[in-house]
Design a protein around this motif. Structure first.
Motif, mmCIF file in Angstrom:
data_model
loop_
_atom_site.group_PDB
_atom_site.id
_atom_site.type_symbol
_atom_site.label_atom_id
_atom_site.label_comp_id
_atom_site.label_asym_id
_atom_site.label_seq_id
_atom_site.Cartn_x
_atom_site.Cartn_y
_atom_site.Cartn_z
ATOM 1 N N ASP A 266 0.823 -1.218 0.000
ATOM 2 C CA ASP A 266 0.000 0.000 0.000
ATOM 3 C C ASP A 266 0.856 1.266 0.000
ATOM 4 O O ASP A 266 0.428 2.323 -0.453
ATOM 5 C CB ASP A 266 -0.920 0.030 1.230
ATOM 6 C CG ASP A 266 -2.192 -0.775 1.002
ATOM 7 O OD1 ASP A 266 -2.297 -1.459 -0.037
ATOM 8 O OD2 ASP A 266 -3.078 -0.729 1.866
ATOM 9 N N PHE A 267 2.051 1.181 0.551
ATOM 10 C CA PHE A 267 2.936 2.353 0.597
ATOM 11 C C PHE A 267 3.900 2.375 -0.586
ATOM 12 O O PHE A 267 4.307 3.453 -1.036
ATOM 13 C CB PHE A 267 3.795 2.353 1.868
ATOM 14 C CG PHE A 267 3.050 2.311 3.168
ATOM 15 C CD1 PHE A 267 1.701 2.654 3.245
ATOM 16 C CD2 PHE A 267 3.707 1.935 4.328
ATOM 17 C CE1 PHE A 267 1.031 2.611 4.460
ATOM 18 C CE2 PHE A 267 3.042 1.897 5.538
ATOM 19 C CZ PHE A 267 1.702 2.232 5.611
ATOM 20 N N ASP A 268 4.301 1.184 -1.032
ATOM 21 C CA ASP A 268 5.499 1.074 -1.859
ATOM 22 C C ASP A 268 5.267 0.658 -3.299
ATOM 23 O O ASP A 268 6.214 0.619 -4.086
ATOM 24 C CB ASP A 268 6.478 0.089 -1.196
ATOM 25 C CG ASP A 268 6.848 0.526 0.218
ATOM 26 O OD1 ASP A 268 7.191 1.705 0.390
ATOM 27 O OD2 ASP A 268 6.765 -0.295 1.148
ATOM 28 N N VAL A 269 4.036 0.323 -3.655
ATOM 29 C CA VAL A 269 3.750 -0.046 -5.039
ATOM 30 C C VAL A 269 2.754 0.959 -5.609
ATOM 31 O O VAL A 269 1.635 1.066 -5.116
ATOM 32 C CB VAL A 269 3.170 -1.469 -5.137
ATOM 33 C CG1 VAL A 269 2.910 -1.829 -6.593
ATOM 34 C CG2 VAL A 269 4.123 -2.481 -4.509
ATOM 35 N N PRO A 270 3.153 1.729 -6.603
ATOM 36 C CA PRO A 270 2.259 2.738 -7.171
ATOM 37 C C PRO A 270 0.982 2.099 -7.720
ATOM 38 O O PRO A 270 1.015 0.992 -8.256
ATOM 39 C CB PRO A 270 3.087 3.348 -8.300
ATOM 40 C CG PRO A 270 4.505 3.047 -7.949
ATOM 41 C CD PRO A 270 4.476 1.722 -7.246
ATOM 42 N N ALA A 271 -0.114 2.822 -7.567
ATOM 43 C CA ALA A 271 -1.399 2.304 -8.026
ATOM 44 C C ALA A 271 -1.530 2.417 -9.545
ATOM 45 O O ALA A 271 -2.172 1.596 -10.182
ATOM 46 C CB ALA A 271 -2.546 3.056 -7.352
ATOM 47 N N GLY A 272 -0.920 3.424 -10.132
ATOM 48 C CA GLY A 272 -1.121 3.674 -11.559
ATOM 49 C C GLY A 272 -0.060 3.035 -12.433
ATOM 50 O O GLY A 272 0.702 2.166 -12.003
ATOM 51 N N GLU A 273 -0.019 3.492 -13.668
ATOM 52 C CA GLU A 273 0.954 2.980 -14.636
ATOM 53 C C GLU A 273 2.375 3.299 -14.166
ATOM 54 O O GLU A 273 2.641 4.374 -13.627
ATOM 55 C CB GLU A 273 0.703 3.638 -15.999
ATOM 56 C CG GLU A 273 1.677 3.189 -17.077
ATOM 57 C CD GLU A 273 1.689 4.139 -18.279
ATOM 58 O OE1 GLU A 273 2.277 3.775 -19.291
ATOM 59 O OE2 GLU A 273 1.118 5.252 -18.161
#
Lengths: 167, 167
Positions: free
Chosen positions: B131-138
């Motif tokens: 949740d902190f370390d993996v971007p949600a978008g492209e």
């Protein structure tokens, strides 16, 4: 072991000018703009960074003084070891945030999703590369499993203001 | 800006005893076992870390001396700014790896997928939290887009042995 000494390569500029009310993770700072001013002597190092959408910013948690090995972070009511949290008051107060890179200028990186405090000294910038940085298998997140999504809405309160904030 | 000085919280033990032949990322070290010996005075900080499957290890690239702002990393034949690479010879030689956490003992963390060199001083350990370390978008990865998967098979060669290795 001798001390390992580092210097600032740049400075964060952001709307978060105090601990209180600052987001505790980039997930709580969606769309918040900021930038890093890169010191002139290091500006050649940003060549080709503009091809990356996200970067790791490693920074000095410069308002942190001292540390506790066990903390009650913002996102829980239980005590956890500091290395099992992202709290900034840690033996070596180095912070780590993944932020969105909007534009690269000579000496300036424009950012979004900025949870960093204004004036934060930057230690390093690395490209975020899913092949290196996202585990292929199952990921377990311990005590944060029930709490991580709170980071989208929680902000720092005053409980650690005189020392620093937890997470 | 004054220097910021840190101390080692522990030491990496791994089968990678020299730069040459060492994997250049954890993706190239699948299954390789190693551990971190935590210094006695910091051992209370690992409480509850055993709930997490993966951790960030921040470490001092202790064999690096000096830096170049533009480098030709292992994974390409072109020159790139050092902040657009993960090369260890950087202005502040701080390394960052996501590794798999197998077990937590008093004073010892057993790890897998270890790309770290034996004897590396550890600066910090943080839980990896998607949740902190993996971007949600492209996510775009610039010059590495065509090269990142090479990290699974490439190892360090001797091109930087007298100074350090690139990536």
């Amino acid at each position: 072991m001798a001390e390992m000494c580092f210097t600032s390569i740049g400075t964060v500029r952001s709307p978060h000018t105090s601990r209180e009310g600052a987001p505790i993770q980039p997930t709580g700072a969606q769309g918040v703009r900021g930038h890093i001013d890169i010191n002139p002597e290091f500006q050649a190092g940003v060549k080709d960074l503009d091809g990356f959408s996200h970067i790791f910013v490693l920074y000095h948690c410069h308002l942190s003084q001292g540390y506790d090995l066990e903390v009650v972070p913002f996102m829980d009511t239980e005590v956890h070891g500091v290395f099992a949290t992202r709290a900034p008051r840690r033996p070596n107060p180095i912070g780590l945030s993944v932020v969105r890179l909007l534009a690269v200028y000579s000496g300036r990186l424009d950012l979004a999703d900025v949870d960093l405090l204004d004036g934060t000294p930057v230690l390093d910038i690395k490209p975020f590369v899913p092949d290196f940085d996202v585990p292929a298998g199952e990921v377990r997140t311990g005590w944060l499993a029930q709490n991580a999504e709170k980071a989208e809405t929680l902000t720092a309160d005053d409980r650690f203001t005189s020392r620093d904030y937890g997470e």
